[in-house]
Design a protein around this motif. Sequence first.
Motif, PDB file in Angstrom:
ATOM      1  N   UNK A   1       0.750  -1.247  -0.217  1.00  0.00           N
ATOM      2  CA  UNK A   1      -0.261   0.344  -0.005  1.00  0.00           C
ATOM      3  C   UNK A   1       0.844   1.760  -0.043  1.00  0.00           C
ATOM      4  N   UNK A   2       2.181   1.247   0.072  1.00  0.00           N
ATOM      5  CA  UNK A   2       3.261   2.553   0.534  1.00  0.00           C
ATOM      6  C   UNK A   2       3.584   2.957  -0.906  1.00  0.00           C
ATOM      7  N   UNK A   3       2.919   2.182  -1.903  1.00  0.00           N
ATOM      8  CA  UNK A   3       3.787   1.841  -3.272  1.00  0.00           C
ATOM      9  C   UNK A   3       2.955   3.484  -3.918  1.00  0.00           C
ATOM     10  N   UNK A   4       1.869   4.116  -3.294  1.00  0.00           N
ATOM     11  CA  UNK A   4       1.625   5.698  -3.618  1.00  0.00           C
ATOM     12  C   UNK A   4       3.089   6.097  -2.850  1.00  0.00           C
ATOM     13  N   UNK A   5       3.343   6.087  -2.435  1.00  0.00           N
ATOM     14  CA  UNK A   5       5.531   7.244  -2.135  1.00  0.00           C
ATOM     15  C   UNK A   5       5.872   7.051  -3.445  1.00  0.00           C
ATOM     16  N   UNK A   6       6.381   5.695  -3.967  1.00  0.00           N
ATOM     17  CA  UNK A   6       7.236   6.154  -5.768  1.00  0.00           C
ATOM     18  C   UNK A   6       6.129   6.431  -6.504  1.00  0.00           C
ATOM     19  N   UNK A   7       5.307   6.662  -6.097  1.00  0.00           N
ATOM     20  CA  UNK A   7       4.640   7.009  -7.786  1.00  0.00           C
ATOM     21  C   UNK A   7       4.731   8.125  -7.834  1.00  0.00           C
ATOM     22  N   UNK A   8       4.409   9.153  -6.714  1.00  0.00           N
ATOM     23  CA  UNK A   8       4.449  10.334  -6.900  1.00  0.00           C
ATOM     24  C   UNK A   8       5.869  10.149  -7.507  1.00  0.00           C
ATOM     25  N   UNK A   9       7.036  10.266  -7.332  1.00  0.00           N
ATOM     26  CA  UNK A   9       8.303  10.331  -7.455  1.00  0.00           C
ATOM     27  C   UNK A   9       8.190  10.498  -8.784  1.00  0.00           C
ATOM     28  N   UNK A  10       7.919   9.427  -9.753  1.00  0.00           N
ATOM     29  CA  UNK A  10       8.061   8.940 -10.600  1.00  0.00           C
ATOM     30  C   UNK A  10       7.010   9.851 -11.599  1.00  0.00           C
ATOM     31  N   UNK A  11       6.047  10.322 -11.233  1.00  0.00           N
ATOM     32  CA  UNK A  11       4.947  11.199 -11.632  1.00  0.00           C
ATOM     33  C   UNK A  11       5.464  12.321 -11.783  1.00  0.00           C
ATOM     34  N   UNK A  12       6.577  12.803 -10.283  1.00  0.00           N
ATOM     35  CA  UNK A  12       6.848  13.800 -10.693  1.00  0.00           C
ATOM     36  C   UNK A  12       8.029  14.098 -11.684  1.00  0.00           C
ATOM     37  N   UNK A  13       8.842  12.957 -12.199  1.00  0.00           N
ATOM     38  CA  UNK A  13       9.694  12.877 -12.705  1.00  0.00           C
ATOM     39  C   UNK A  13       9.394  12.757 -14.171  1.00  0.00           C
ATOM     40  N   UNK A  14       7.907  12.328 -14.647  1.00  0.00           N
ATOM     41  CA  UNK A  14       8.087  11.575 -15.628  1.00  0.00           C
ATOM     42  C   UNK A  14       7.483  13.564 -16.074  1.00  0.00           C
ATOM     43  N   UNK A  15       6.469  14.442 -15.348  1.00  0.00           N
ATOM     44  CA  UNK A  15       6.410  15.882 -16.024  1.00  0.00           C
ATOM     45  C   UNK A  15       7.232  16.652 -15.329  1.00  0.00           C
ATOM     46  N   UNK A  16       8.325  16.677 -15.251  1.00  0.00           N
ATOM     47  CA  UNK A  16       9.786  17.503 -15.228  1.00  0.00           C
ATOM     48  C   UNK A  16      10.141  17.171 -17.102  1.00  0.00           C
ATOM     49  N   UNK A  17      10.058  15.370 -16.808  1.00  0.00           N
ATOM     50  CA  UNK A  17      11.446  15.413 -18.576  1.00  0.00           C
ATOM     51  C   UNK A  17       9.990  15.706 -19.513  1.00  0.00           C
ATOM     52  N   UNK A  18       9.201  15.488 -20.068  1.00  0.00           N
ATOM     53  CA  UNK A  18       8.077  16.459 -20.556  1.00  0.00           C
ATOM     54  C   UNK A  18       8.403  17.626 -20.495  1.00  0.00           C
ATOM     55  N   UNK A  19       8.861  18.333 -19.441  1.00  0.00           N
ATOM     56  CA  UNK A  19       9.033  19.629 -19.821  1.00  0.00           C
ATOM     57  C   UNK A  19      10.419  20.006 -19.618  1.00  0.00           C
ATOM     58  N   UNK A  20      11.459  19.375 -19.620  1.00  0.00           N
ATOM     59  CA  UNK A  20      12.087  19.294 -20.430  1.00  0.00           C
ATOM     60  C   UNK A  20      12.332  19.302 -21.808  1.00  0.00           C
ATOM     61  N   UNK A  21      11.464  18.437 -22.021  1.00  0.00           N
ATOM     62  CA  UNK A  21      11.380  18.484 -23.483  1.00  0.00           C
ATOM     63  C   UNK A  21      10.987  19.240 -24.554  1.00  0.00           C
ATOM     64  N   UNK A  22       9.977  19.292 -24.109  1.00  0.00           N
ATOM     65  CA  UNK A  22       9.219  20.636 -24.637  1.00  0.00           C
ATOM     66  C   UNK A  22       9.312  21.704 -24.222  1.00  0.00           C
ATOM     67  N   UNK A  23      10.477  22.058 -24.194  1.00  0.00           N
ATOM     68  CA  UNK A  23      11.437  23.498 -23.587  1.00  0.00           C
ATOM     69  C   UNK A  23      12.505  23.651 -25.143  1.00  0.00           C
ATOM     70  N   UNK A  24      12.763  22.548 -24.978  1.00  0.00           N
ATOM     71  CA  UNK A  24      13.693  22.522 -25.607  1.00  0.00           C
ATOM     72  C   UNK A  24      12.729  21.847 -27.034  1.00  0.00           C
ATOM     73  N   UNK A  25      12.246  21.178 -27.160  1.00  0.00           N
ATOM     74  CA  UNK A  25      11.378  21.409 -28.912  1.00  0.00           C
ATOM     75  C   UNK A  25      11.155  23.146 -29.118  1.00  0.00           C
ATOM     76  N   UNK A  26      10.537  23.511 -28.175  1.00  0.00           N
ATOM     77  CA  UNK A  26      10.384  25.396 -28.336  1.00  0.00           C
ATOM     78  C   UNK A  26      11.060  26.011 -28.334  1.00  0.00           C
ATOM     79  N   UNK A  27      12.795  25.890 -27.981  1.00  0.00           N
ATOM     80  CA  UNK A  27      13.922  26.567 -28.306  1.00  0.00           C
ATOM     81  C   UNK A  27      14.351  26.189 -29.462  1.00  0.00           C
ATOM     82  N   UNK A  28      14.091  25.013 -30.046  1.00  0.00           N
ATOM     83  CA  UNK A  28      14.294  23.904 -31.425  1.00  0.00           C
ATOM     84  C   UNK A  28      13.474  24.864 -32.959  1.00  0.00           C
ATOM     85  N   UNK A  29      12.494  25.266 -31.778  1.00  0.00           N
ATOM     86  CA  UNK A  29      11.348  25.649 -33.257  1.00  0.00           C
ATOM     87  C   UNK A  29      11.632  27.257 -33.467  1.00  0.00           C
ATOM     88  N   UNK A  30      11.757  27.573 -32.385  1.00  0.00           N
ATOM     89  CA  UNK A  30      11.900  29.564 -32.462  1.00  0.00           C
ATOM     90  C   UNK A  30      13.669  29.809 -31.784  1.00  0.00           C
TER      91      UNK A  30
END
Length: 169
Positions: free
Chosen positions: A50-79
């Motif tokens: 039942x404590x697996x919710x804690x690493x799920x939060x870490x993983x979710x935040x990690x996925x969001x940060x990676x997506x943010x970095x990729x989108x920023x990088x893509x924006x820099x390439x396009x602009x």
Amino acid sequence: MSARIRPALDSLLHGLISLGLGALLAAFILVGASQQGGQGNSQLAADSLRMLWSPAIFAGVGVLLIANGLLRGLWLLLSRPRRVTIRPVLVRSSSGRPAAIAPPPPDAYRRACAELGLEPGSDWALVRSAWRRNLPQWHPDQGGAVDVWQRKLAAYTLLEAWQHFEAPP
């Protein structure tokens, strides 16, 4: 490294770290639950799972940060940064033909020196001492006017940048 790409790379790095921590924490919890289940502690094993919710939060935040970095990088390439070209202004004679190039704008360095009451070419130590000596009467917190403070601060900042530009390496 370019200042424009730094936030994208930081976001990617922090996302990977968060994702890695989530995976590591999940692995520890699963190993512990497995050991508890093997020893016959089914209730403790179930509680651990039942404590697996804690690493799920870490993983979710990690996925969001990676997506943010990729989108920023893509924006820099396009602009692309806009390039500003400065063209000289031609003064036309009465016949309509170019007569001469207009004179350059007033010298900002000389105006900054005049604003602080200094002679152009003054030593940096003299500039700093004049700044520090007059700072209490110019600063808005000490009763000075805000517009005067902004002019004095802009002049000092320009002279400081000029000093760094002119200083030998």
